[in-house]
Write a protein that holds these residues in place. Structure first.
Motif, mmCIF file in Angstrom:
data_model
loop_
_atom_site.group_PDB
_atom_site.id
_atom_site.type_symbol
_atom_site.label_atom_id
_atom_site.label_comp_id
_atom_site.label_asym_id
_atom_site.label_seq_id
_atom_site.Cartn_x
_atom_site.Cartn_y
_atom_site.Cartn_z
ATOM 1 N N THR A 90 0.859 -1.181 0.000
ATOM 2 C CA THR A 90 0.000 0.000 0.000
ATOM 3 C C THR A 90 0.893 1.228 0.000
ATOM 4 O O THR A 90 1.693 1.424 0.914
ATOM 5 C CB THR A 90 -0.928 0.030 1.234
ATOM 6 N N LEU A 91 0.771 2.036 -1.053
ATOM 7 C CA LEU A 91 1.485 3.303 -1.131
ATOM 8 C C LEU A 91 0.554 4.400 -0.644
ATOM 9 O O LEU A 91 -0.625 4.414 -1.000
ATOM 10 C CB LEU A 91 1.908 3.613 -2.562
ATOM 11 N N LYS A 92 1.083 5.312 0.144
ATOM 12 C CA LYS A 92 0.298 6.430 0.654
ATOM 13 C C LYS A 92 0.769 7.723 0.019
ATOM 14 O O LYS A 92 1.813 7.761 -0.639
ATOM 15 C CB LYS A 92 0.412 6.476 2.171
ATOM 16 N N LYS A 93 -0.004 8.766 0.238
ATOM 17 C CA LYS A 93 0.286 10.089 -0.318
ATOM 18 C C LYS A 93 1.768 10.442 -0.152
ATOM 19 O O LYS A 93 2.325 10.332 0.928
ATOM 20 C CB LYS A 93 -0.587 11.130 0.379
ATOM 21 N N GLY A 94 2.402 10.821 -1.277
ATOM 22 C CA GLY A 94 3.794 11.243 -1.259
ATOM 23 C C GLY A 94 4.800 10.123 -1.429
ATOM 24 O O GLY A 94 5.998 10.381 -1.537
ATOM 25 N N GLU A 95 4.353 8.878 -1.502
ATOM 26 C CA GLU A 95 5.284 7.755 -1.643
ATOM 27 C C GLU A 95 5.490 7.393 -3.106
ATOM 28 O O GLU A 95 4.614 7.574 -3.942
ATOM 29 C CB GLU A 95 4.790 6.548 -0.851
ATOM 30 N N LEU A 96 6.669 6.843 -3.382
ATOM 31 C CA LEU A 96 7.089 6.483 -4.733
ATOM 32 C C LEU A 96 7.570 5.037 -4.737
ATOM 33 O O LEU A 96 8.255 4.604 -3.814
ATOM 34 C CB LEU A 96 8.240 7.405 -5.166
ATOM 35 N N LEU A 97 7.195 4.293 -5.768
ATOM 36 C CA LEU A 97 7.650 2.910 -5.933
ATOM 37 C C LEU A 97 8.186 2.752 -7.348
ATOM 38 O O LEU A 97 7.502 3.099 -8.316
ATOM 39 C CB LEU A 97 6.486 1.937 -5.703
ATOM 40 N N LEU A 98 9.410 2.240 -7.475
ATOM 41 C CA LEU A 98 9.988 1.938 -8.785
ATOM 42 C C LEU A 98 9.845 0.440 -9.036
ATOM 43 O O LEU A 98 10.166 -0.370 -8.169
ATOM 44 C CB LEU A 98 11.468 2.331 -8.830
ATOM 45 N N LEU A 99 9.374 0.084 -10.222
ATOM 46 C CA LEU A 99 9.138 -1.309 -10.577
ATOM 47 C C LEU A 99 10.002 -1.704 -11.768
ATOM 48 O O LEU A 99 9.991 -1.031 -12.800
ATOM 49 C CB LEU A 99 7.663 -1.519 -10.936
ATOM 50 N N LYS A 100 10.734 -2.796 -11.602
ATOM 51 C CA LYS A 100 11.570 -3.271 -12.700
ATOM 52 C C LYS A 100 10.700 -3.908 -13.789
ATOM 53 O O LYS A 100 9.522 -4.217 -13.567
ATOM 54 C CB LYS A 100 12.611 -4.263 -12.185
ATOM 55 N N GLN A 101 11.279 -4.104 -14.937
ATOM 56 C CA GLN A 101 10.568 -4.746 -16.044
ATOM 57 C C GLN A 101 10.150 -6.159 -15.668
ATOM 58 O O GLN A 101 10.858 -6.851 -14.936
ATOM 59 C CB GLN A 101 11.471 -4.839 -17.282
ATOM 60 N N HIS A 102 9.018 -6.583 -16.187
ATOM 61 C CA HIS A 102 8.529 -7.961 -16.143
ATOM 62 C C HIS A 102 8.202 -8.497 -14.750
ATOM 63 O O HIS A 102 8.071 -9.702 -14.580
ATOM 64 C CB HIS A 102 9.496 -8.905 -16.871
ATOM 65 N N ILE A 103 8.040 -7.630 -13.742
ATOM 66 C CA ILE A 103 7.576 -8.110 -12.447
ATOM 67 C C ILE A 103 6.040 -8.130 -12.479
ATOM 68 O O ILE A 103 5.419 -7.214 -12.998
ATOM 69 C CB ILE A 103 8.107 -7.260 -11.266
ATOM 70 N N GLU A 104 5.461 -9.222 -11.991
ATOM 71 C CA GLU A 104 4.000 -9.334 -12.004
ATOM 72 C C GLU A 104 3.386 -8.448 -10.932
ATOM 73 O O GLU A 104 3.889 -8.386 -9.814
ATOM 74 C CB GLU A 104 3.571 -10.784 -11.747
ATOM 75 N N ARG A 105 2.286 -7.794 -11.314
ATOM 76 C CA ARG A 105 1.578 -6.968 -10.356
ATOM 77 C C ARG A 105 0.117 -6.840 -10.736
ATOM 78 O O ARG A 105 -0.264 -7.052 -11.883
ATOM 79 C CB ARG A 105 2.216 -5.594 -10.239
ATOM 80 N N CYS A 106 -0.700 -6.525 -9.774
ATOM 81 C CA CYS A 106 -2.085 -6.136 -10.018
ATOM 82 C C CYS A 106 -2.383 -4.943 -9.132
ATOM 83 O O CYS A 106 -1.742 -4.747 -8.097
ATOM 84 C CB CYS A 106 -3.066 -7.284 -9.796
ATOM 85 N N VAL A 107 -3.312 -4.121 -9.554
ATOM 86 C CA VAL A 107 -3.615 -2.874 -8.856
ATOM 87 C C VAL A 107 -5.103 -2.866 -8.523
ATOM 88 O O VAL A 107 -5.935 -3.237 -9.350
ATOM 89 C CB VAL A 107 -3.256 -1.652 -9.735
ATOM 90 N N PHE A 108 -5.404 -2.419 -7.327
ATOM 91 C CA PHE A 108 -6.793 -2.354 -6.875
ATOM 92 C C PHE A 108 -7.315 -0.931 -7.024
ATOM 93 O O PHE A 108 -6.530 0.011 -7.119
ATOM 94 C CB PHE A 108 -6.884 -2.848 -5.431
#
Length: 118
Positions: A90-108
């Motif tokens: 869970t990312l909250k206001k002001g947070e940043l996440l870097l994602l590498k190529q080809h990593i599986e994810r889903c978003v709600f």
């Protein structure tokens, strides 16, 4: 400036209008031509661009997928719940996440917190 940016981010995109009116799900063909749900950079970047900023689709689950490019998630307001590599984040206001190529994810669906307190 913050209120102007927030208003722009709250604006409902054409894709979101379709989702809200009838589809209730993400249109996979907007993101990929592959059988596996791998989001293709060519669908969003023109040949003369190496980076773009795009607001994430809200209101529905974005199904399990991968990207053929590096992605950065920044939460301007509210929070963003997702699974990345099978782990809930869970990312909250002001947070940043870097994602590498080809990593599986889903978003709600994004939970928006609107406040006059900036």
């Amino acid at each position: 400036m913050y209120h102007g940016l927030l208003n722009e981010l709250l604006h409902i995109t054409n894709e979101e209008k379709v989702i809200l009116e009838r589809r209730k799900k993400v249109s996979k063909e907007l993101y990929t031509s592959k059988t596996n749900f791998i989001i293709e950079s060519e669908k969003f970047l023109s040949k003369d661009k190496m980076i773009m900023v795009r607001k994430h689709t809200r209101f529905v689950d974005f199904p399990l997928h991968k990207h053929d490019y590096i992605e950065a998630n920044y939460v301007f307001n509210g929070e963003l719940k997702q699974t990345v590599g099978g782990k809930p984040i869970t990312l909250k206001k002001g947070e940043l996440l870097l994602l590498k190529q080809h990593i599986e994810r889903c978003v709600f669906p994004i939970a928006l917190i609107i406040s006059d307190q900036w």
